[in-house]
Design an enzyme around this catalytic site. Sequence first.
Site, PDB file in Angstrom:
ATOM      1  N   HIS A 287       0.885  -1.165   0.000  1.00 33.69           N
ATOM      2  CA  HIS A 287       0.000   0.000   0.000  1.00 33.69           C
ATOM      3  C   HIS A 287       0.924   1.216   0.000  1.00 33.69           C
ATOM      4  CE1 HIS A 287      -2.398  -3.061   2.176  1.00 33.69           C
ATOM      5  NE2 HIS A 287      -3.471  -2.470   1.706  1.00 33.69           N
TER       6      HIS A 287
ATOM      7  N   ASP B 151      -1.764 -12.963   1.090  1.00 31.00           N
ATOM      8  CA  ASP B 151      -2.242 -11.831   1.892  1.00 31.00           C
ATOM      9  C   ASP B 151      -2.639 -12.377   3.253  1.00 31.00           C
ATOM     10  OD1 ASP B 151      -3.088  -9.475   2.845  1.00 31.00           O
ATOM     11  OD2 ASP B 151      -4.802  -9.235   1.513  1.00 31.00           O
TER      12      ASP B 151
ATOM     13  N   HIS C 189     -11.905 -13.724   2.436  1.00 27.30           N
ATOM     14  CA  HIS C 189     -13.087 -12.870   2.251  1.00 27.30           C
ATOM     15  C   HIS C 189     -14.297 -13.679   1.801  1.00 27.30           C
ATOM     16  CE1 HIS C 189     -10.265  -9.165   1.578  1.00 27.30           C
ATOM     17  NE2 HIS C 189     -10.080  -9.760   2.736  1.00 27.30           N
TER      18      HIS C 189
ATOM     19  N   ASP D   6      -6.877 -14.148   8.316  1.00 26.93           N
ATOM     20  CA  ASP D   6      -5.638 -14.034   7.507  1.00 26.93           C
ATOM     21  C   ASP D   6      -4.581 -15.075   7.876  1.00 26.93           C
ATOM     22  OD1 ASP D   6      -6.545 -11.962   5.906  1.00 26.93           O
ATOM     23  OD2 ASP D   6      -5.681 -10.388   7.148  1.00 26.93           O
TER      24      ASP D   6
ATOM     25  N   LYS E  89     -14.904  -7.838  -0.146  1.00 30.59           N
ATOM     26  CA  LYS E  89     -14.908  -8.349   1.235  1.00 30.59           C
ATOM     27  C   LYS E  89     -16.270  -8.011   1.825  1.00 30.59           C
ATOM     28  CE  LYS E  89     -12.029  -8.331   5.392  1.00 30.59           C
ATOM     29  NZ  LYS E  89     -10.957  -7.635   6.138  1.00 30.59           N
TER      30      LYS E  89
ATOM     31  N   ASP F 109      -5.442 -13.281  -3.803  1.00 34.35           N
ATOM     32  CA  ASP F 109      -4.942 -13.153  -2.431  1.00 34.35           C
ATOM     33  C   ASP F 109      -5.139 -14.484  -1.711  1.00 34.35           C
ATOM     34  OD1 ASP F 109      -4.090 -10.565  -2.684  1.00 34.35           O
ATOM     35  OD2 ASP F 109      -5.538  -9.691  -1.289  1.00 34.35           O
TER      36      ASP F 109
ATOM     37  N   ASP G 161     -11.807 -11.682  10.630  1.00 38.18           N
ATOM     38  CA  ASP G 161     -10.817 -11.743   9.561  1.00 38.18           C
ATOM     39  C   ASP G 161      -9.502 -12.334  10.077  1.00 38.18           C
ATOM     40  OD1 ASP G 161      -9.501 -11.261   7.213  1.00 38.18           O
ATOM     41  OD2 ASP G 161      -9.335  -9.105   7.509  1.00 38.18           O
TER      42      ASP G 161
ATOM     43  N   ASP H 214       2.468   1.746   3.281  1.00 41.71           N
ATOM     44  CA  ASP H 214       3.390   0.729   3.824  1.00 41.71           C
ATOM     45  C   ASP H 214       4.814   1.166   3.513  1.00 41.71           C
ATOM     46  OD1 ASP H 214       1.177  -0.861   4.370  1.00 41.71           O
ATOM     47  OD2 ASP H 214       1.393  -2.042   2.522  1.00 41.71           O
TER      48      ASP H 214
ATOM     49  N   GLU I 293      -9.963 -12.930  -2.548  1.00 40.06           N
ATOM     50  CA  GLU I 293      -9.178 -13.409  -1.398  1.00 40.06           C
ATOM     51  C   GLU I 293      -9.903 -14.570  -0.718  1.00 40.06           C
ATOM     52  OE1 GLU I 293      -7.234 -10.658   1.302  1.00 40.06           O
ATOM     53  OE2 GLU I 293      -7.986 -11.805   3.012  1.00 40.06           O
TER      54      GLU I 293
ATOM     55  N   GLU J  93     -11.032  -5.931  -5.185  1.00 36.72           N
ATOM     56  CA  GLU J  93     -11.039  -6.969  -4.143  1.00 36.72           C
ATOM     57  C   GLU J  93     -12.284  -6.820  -3.274  1.00 36.72           C
ATOM     58  OE1 GLU J  93      -7.363  -7.208  -1.973  1.00 36.72           O
ATOM     59  OE2 GLU J  93      -8.277  -8.353  -0.346  1.00 36.72           O
TER      60      GLU J  93
ATOM     61  N   MET K 169       2.513  -5.764  -7.919  1.00 38.87           N
ATOM     62  CA  MET K 169       1.224  -5.134  -7.621  1.00 38.87           C
ATOM     63  C   MET K 169       1.410  -4.034  -6.583  1.00 38.87           C
ATOM     64  SD  MET K 169      -1.085  -5.305  -4.847  1.00 38.87           S
ATOM     65  CE  MET K 169      -1.740  -6.790  -4.091  1.00 38.87           C
TER      66      MET K 169
HETATM   67  C1  XLS Z   1      -8.038  -6.752   3.854  1.00 41.50           C
HETATM   68  C2  XLS Z   1      -7.545  -6.880   2.507  1.00 41.50           C
HETATM   69  C3  XLS Z   1      -6.356  -5.990   2.173  1.00 41.50           C
HETATM   70  C4  XLS Z   1      -6.175  -5.889   0.699  1.00 41.50           C
HETATM   71  C5  XLS Z   1      -5.272  -4.819   0.235  1.00 41.50           C
HETATM   72  O1  XLS Z   1      -8.725  -7.628   4.372  1.00 41.50           O
HETATM   73  O2  XLS Z   1      -7.260  -8.222   2.250  1.00 41.50           O
HETATM   74  O3  XLS Z   1      -5.232  -6.432   2.825  1.00 41.50           O
HETATM   75  O4  XLS Z   1      -5.743  -7.116   0.171  1.00 41.50           O
HETATM   76  O5  XLS Z   1      -5.646  -3.579   0.690  1.00 41.50           O
HETATM   77 MG    MG Z   2      -6.502  -9.055   0.504  1.00 41.27          MG
HETATM   78 MG    MG Z   3      -8.115  -9.559   3.709  1.00 42.89          MG
END
Ligand code: XLS
Ligand code: MG
Ligand code: MG
Length: 389
Positions: free
Chosen positions: A56, A289, A222, A259, A185, A247, A257, A59, A219, A183, A90
């Site tokens: 990002h 991700d 998600h 991850d 979610k 992702d 969430d 980041d 993702e 993306e 990306m």
């Molecule tokens: C959050 C998302 C985020 C995106 C990028 O849940 O996965 O990390 O992939 O902003």
């Molecule tokens: Mg993501």
């Molecule tokens: Mg995510």
Amino acid sequence: MSDRYQPKPEHKFSFGLWTVGNVGRDPFGEPVRERLSPVDLVYLLAEVGAWGVNFHDNDLVPIDATPAERDRIVSDFKKALRETGLVVPMATTNLASDPAFKEGAFTSNDPRVRAYALQKTMRAIDLGVELGAKIYVIWGGREGVETDAAKNPVEALKRLREAINFLCEYVIDQGYDLKFALEAKPNEPRGDIYLATTGHMLAFIETLDHPEMVGVNPEVAHEHMAGLNYLHAIAQAWEAGKLFHIDLNDQAFARYDQDFRFGSWNLKSAFFLVKFLEDVGYEGPRHFDAHAYRTEDYEGVKEFARGCMRTYLILKEKAEQWNSDPEIQALLKEINADDGSMDMFKGRYTPEKAAALKMASFDRVALGKRGWAYERLDQLTIEILLGVR
Ligand code: XLS
Ligand code: MG
Ligand code: MG
């Protein structure tokens, strides 16, 4: 440790700076790991064998950095990329963290916030392109509501469309070689987020001015949060020519969430996903991700990153085994058998075909008696996964 599971550049494994750089903060707890610099994270990723690093805007460059600070950070980062050989496939914008976006970014009710979100994204696109990104992810973490009293959902969609159209034109205007990947979610951080699933995104893309520039970045977590079958979302995106990015992570259904490390929770889903990507010849990045458990130090973070890639490669090998297993292949042949007797009814509609089909007779009872042997097929899959076959 066998080196057939050693990641190589041709596997295109990438991680976001925010993934291995995650400091383990959660809603109930403070950070558990010290923050590493983007340069340190590039070296960490190189050490574990990754091919790419994504980010990002913030980041890499803090939101309040001066232009001079930005230039220094970017040049240090470029040097680390040169020294390690990592690439930036990306990039994306952080439109979620700053309090300015608490009510939404492109869908905010405040036109100043919407304009600021566009400005921030154009600058972040410039940054991504400068570092080589070819895919630009847009994840609208704050594009939603806690209460529908706050916003008209049709108006929100129009605002989102206007923003993506604007950004496509910007990219064309600059002559950038860049495609967008949206993306989806369903929730978190907002109570409800608009365009909640990959399917929603695919429908929305067709309403844009430049649908050819826009695909999806589905993702695992998600879709699983929404209780959906991730593979089916991926297959639909692939079939539509819209699988621009992916992702990978893992997630228990109906939880917050999480991850998790790829393949760490639902191994069978992960297996069929890897098998699909490899069978169809998906050539994009395999982006993880995800982040390490909050219990880990940076040695644990490296184990987490290695684990994501290693599990992918092990599942890829299992997919090859599945594809060449004689009993599985015999079952598939039987399941998909076709004696040609229905050929006259296949394909496009004609009035003659319809008339003939209405007259045809079927042995419905016999059709209903057929056993499909899916129990055997699934058990064979499980035994391959458990390593006893
Ligand atoms: C959050 C998302 C985020 C995106 C990028 O849940 O996965 O990390 O992939 O902003
Ligand atoms: Mg993501
Ligand atoms: Mg995510």
